[in-house]
Design a protein around this motif. Structure first.
Motif, mmCIF file in Angstrom:
data_model
loop_
_atom_site.group_PDB
_atom_site.id
_atom_site.type_symbol
_atom_site.label_atom_id
_atom_site.label_comp_id
_atom_site.label_asym_id
_atom_site.label_seq_id
_atom_site.Cartn_x
_atom_site.Cartn_y
_atom_site.Cartn_z
ATOM 1 N N THR A 61 0.800 -1.223 0.000
ATOM 2 C CA THR A 61 0.000 0.000 0.000
ATOM 3 C C THR A 61 0.834 1.275 0.000
ATOM 4 O O THR A 61 0.277 2.364 -0.068
ATOM 5 C CB THR A 61 -0.905 0.040 1.242
ATOM 6 N N GLY A 62 2.138 1.185 0.088
ATOM 7 C CA GLY A 62 2.931 2.383 0.281
ATOM 8 C C GLY A 62 3.056 2.701 1.764
ATOM 9 O O GLY A 62 2.598 1.947 2.614
ATOM 10 N N PRO A 63 3.696 3.830 2.122
ATOM 11 C CA PRO A 63 3.896 4.171 3.527
ATOM 12 C C PRO A 63 2.580 4.321 4.289
ATOM 13 O O PRO A 63 1.596 4.834 3.753
ATOM 14 C CB PRO A 63 4.651 5.496 3.464
ATOM 15 N N VAL A 64 2.587 3.885 5.551
ATOM 16 C CA VAL A 64 1.398 3.949 6.410
ATOM 17 C C VAL A 64 1.830 4.408 7.798
ATOM 18 O O VAL A 64 2.838 3.928 8.333
ATOM 19 C CB VAL A 64 0.698 2.576 6.515
ATOM 20 N N GLY A 141 3.462 7.500 14.558
ATOM 21 C CA GLY A 141 4.605 6.640 14.266
ATOM 22 C C GLY A 141 4.367 5.887 12.974
ATOM 23 O O GLY A 141 3.218 5.688 12.562
ATOM 24 N N TRP A 142 5.433 5.481 12.309
ATOM 25 C CA TRP A 142 5.308 4.747 11.058
ATOM 26 C C TRP A 142 5.010 3.273 11.314
ATOM 27 O O TRP A 142 5.662 2.643 12.132
ATOM 28 C CB TRP A 142 6.595 4.856 10.239
ATOM 29 N N VAL A 143 4.030 2.753 10.602
ATOM 30 C CA VAL A 143 3.758 1.317 10.557
ATOM 31 C C VAL A 143 4.505 0.714 9.376
ATOM 32 O O VAL A 143 5.132 -0.338 9.497
ATOM 33 C CB VAL A 143 2.244 1.050 10.426
ATOM 34 N N ARG A 144 4.436 1.382 8.227
ATOM 35 C CA ARG A 144 5.226 1.042 7.040
ATOM 36 C C ARG A 144 5.963 2.309 6.640
ATOM 37 O O ARG A 144 5.396 3.176 5.975
ATOM 38 C CB ARG A 144 4.325 0.537 5.900
ATOM 39 N N PRO A 145 7.212 2.467 7.038
ATOM 40 C CA PRO A 145 7.911 3.739 6.817
ATOM 41 C C PRO A 145 8.356 3.929 5.377
ATOM 42 O O PRO A 145 8.560 2.960 4.635
ATOM 43 C CB PRO A 145 9.124 3.616 7.749
ATOM 44 N N PRO A 146 8.522 5.191 4.950
ATOM 45 C CA PRO A 146 9.105 5.471 3.629
ATOM 46 C C PRO A 146 10.591 5.176 3.654
ATOM 47 O O PRO A 146 11.220 5.129 4.716
ATOM 48 C CB PRO A 146 8.835 6.967 3.452
ATOM 49 N N GLN A 147 11.162 4.981 2.486
ATOM 50 C CA GLN A 147 12.581 4.665 2.373
ATOM 51 C C GLN A 147 13.326 5.833 1.731
ATOM 52 O O GLN A 147 13.041 6.197 0.587
ATOM 53 C CB GLN A 147 12.787 3.403 1.529
#
Length: 226
Positions: A61-64, A141-147
């Motif tokens: 899904t991308g960042p979350v 806070g990030w669950v799925r962070p950007p890179q």
């Protein structure tokens, strides 16, 4: 002559520099730091219980990010929220997608932030892993962070040619994501109602699922008894 030592950077300054320099995302000059939506991305917002169900169904899904409520909150709007980054311009498409999926006002918990909006800046992820909170209230806070160094926009849900489920680096389809999110928002509300949790802030909502949404998500009709 005494030397003037440089003043140490504050944690908020570090957070702001990371987003602006590593990711190229514009921020506000406020404390705690906020990210501007509608420039590099928009945001799809939903209750965390529904959002985590969507993540289990759609792993790409991308960042979350997870947004925590202020301590002591008791109203429905004080529940934790999941913020899913989507392609810029997607917020404007949300009402039309919901109408096309025949959800109408059924997905009242599903909202979007686009041009002129903002979201709390989550804490910097540790070595690419999910983060804790950020700011004075540690709200997000990030669950799925950007890179860093990776064009996050290429992974953001969008509509149009070339979209799919996110495999191979392609952006997931925004319509599929909205369909799944609307379904899970409604299901989560039914579960909360069954468990006696209040939804006063959202008003009465018919206990029904959208046929179009079920078809789009590729699922069988479900019993309203869950």
């Amino acid at each position: 002559m005494a030397r003037t030592l440089p003043r140490p950077r504050s944690p908020l300054s570090t957070v702001r520099r990371w987003y602006e320099e590593k990711l190229g995302w514009p921020t506000t000059g406020t404390e705690p730091v906020e990210l501007l939506t509608g420039v590099r991305f928009d945001v799809l917002e939903m209750p965390a219980d529904a959002g985590h169900a969507v993540l289990r169904r759609m792993p790409h899904t991308g960042p979350v990010a997870l947004l925590r409520p202020e301590r002591g909150g008791k109203q429905a709007e004080d529940r934790p929220k999941l913020l899913m980054l989507i392609a810029a311009g997607g917020a404007e498409e949300l009402p039309g997608i919901l109408e096309w999926l025949e959800w109408g006002t059924l997905a009242a918990d599903l909202t979007a932030h686009g041009a002129g909006g903002r979201m709390p800046a989550p804490a910097i992820p540790s070595k690419g892993r999910a983060s804790g909170g950020c700011g004075t209230r540690e709200a997000a806070g990030w669950v799925r962070p950007p890179q860093p160094g990776y064009e996050a926009e290429n992974s953001l849900p969008t509509t149009g040619m070339g979209t799919g489920i996110g495999d191979g680096g392609g952006a997931p389809d925004l319509v599929r994501l909205v369909s799944a999110a609307a379904t899970e928002c409604h299901r989560a509300r039914l579960v909360r109602a069954r468990n006696g949790q209040s939804d006063r802030a959202c008003g009465a909502q018919p206990l029904a699922f959208s046929n179009a949404s079920r078809m789009s998500a590729g699922t069988r009709p479900r019993s309203l008894t869950l």
